[in-house]
Write an enzyme that holds these catalytic residues in place. Structure first.
Site, PDB file in Angstrom:
ATOM      1  N   ASP A  99      -0.370   4.981   0.981  1.00 52.30           N
ATOM      2  CA  ASP A  99      -0.741   5.915   2.054  1.00 52.30           C
ATOM      3  C   ASP A  99      -0.770   5.202   3.398  1.00 52.30           C
ATOM      4  O   ASP A  99      -1.470   4.209   3.575  1.00 52.30           O
ATOM      5  CB  ASP A  99      -2.118   6.522   1.769  1.00 52.30           C
ATOM      6  CG  ASP A  99      -2.097   7.398   0.532  1.00 52.30           C
ATOM      7  OD1 ASP A  99      -1.420   8.428   0.560  1.00 52.30           O
ATOM      8  OD2 ASP A  99      -2.750   7.045  -0.465  1.00 52.30           O
ATOM      9  N   ASP A 127       0.872  -1.171   0.000  1.00 56.12           N
ATOM     10  CA  ASP A 127       0.000   0.000   0.000  1.00 56.12           C
ATOM     11  C   ASP A 127       0.910   1.223   0.000  1.00 56.12           C
ATOM     12  O   ASP A 127       2.116   1.111   0.273  1.00 56.12           O
ATOM     13  CB  ASP A 127      -0.895  -0.037   1.243  1.00 56.12           C
ATOM     14  CG  ASP A 127      -1.758   1.203   1.385  1.00 56.12           C
ATOM     15  OD1 ASP A 127      -2.296   1.677   0.369  1.00 56.12           O
ATOM     16  OD2 ASP A 127      -1.886   1.706   2.514  1.00 56.12           O
TER      17      ASP A 127
END
Length: 217
Positions: free
Chosen positions: A10, A8
């Protein structure tokens, strides 16, 4: 081949959740909406189309397309003054890139993903990057992670994902990946989502090839 890893962005590599919250809170207030207690946790993992529509539901008096342009423009401006990489982010990516393919499955719009990867030099390490703008549904749906595996040319069940948020953990798990949780101290995942993780790293310094390989099937 060692297990592919799909990151991922963020909250895992970039400490962007406080920036997203600040920018979207201010945008909602400026345009007549009302921020709710659960808003930030609801927004984490949504695609651009999903969160812009949600902000409209909060009372923002603009079409979702204009909301998205306004918020993303402000985020890009903030990033132009420096990308807030989390401690150990670049080192973790470099460690895991040795001998295995890396992918990225992010809820950020493509424009911001590209800004971050170019500004930080991390783009060179990823064989595939996916924005949830490019798939049918954002997290917690598995679409982004499935697309990242497809672009890497690997089976999702062979992959290990690295996530921080509730919706992200649910998304990667639903894609059939084993998940390493790296919880953000300010935005911890819900207990039921955290329980889906096959392993936990307290910080990115703990995200090692040995940890990833210990989760391999």
């Amino acid at each position: 081949m060692r297990s592919p890893v799909v990151f991922d962005l963020d909250g895992v590599l970039v400490d962007s959740e406080p920036v997203w919250e600040e920018v979207r809170r201010a945008f909602v207030a400026e345009h007549g909406g009302t921020w709710r207690e659960e808003t930030q946790s609801r927004l984490m993992g949504m695609s651009t189309g999903e969160w812009s529509a949600y902000l409209a539901e909060l009372g923002v008096r603009l079409p979702p397309e204009e909301i998205a342009r306004g918020v993303v423009g402000q985020m890009a401006e903030r990033y132009r003054h420096g990308v807030p990489l989390l401690p150990g982010a670049k080192e973790a990516v470099e460690r895991l890139a040795a001998g295995r393919p890396l992918g990225l499955a992010s809820s950020s719009p493509r424009a911001l993903i590209d800004v971050v990867l170019e500004a930080t030099g991390l783009g060179a390490f990823f064989g595939a990057t996916v924005s949830t703008e490019e798939v049918a549904y954002g997290k917690p749906a598995p679409d982004g992670y499935l697309e990242a595996a497809s672009r890497l040319g690997v089976d999702p069940s062979d992959c290990v994902a690295v996530e921080d948020s509730s919706n992200g953990l649910r998304s990667a798990h639903a894609a059939g990946m084993r998940v390493v949780a790296v919880p953000h101290p300010l935005y911890p995942p819900a207990p039921d989502a955290l329980a889906l993780a096959a392993g936990t790293a307290k910080t990115l310094d703990d995200l090692t090839p040995d940890l990833v390989d210990s989760l391999s099937r």
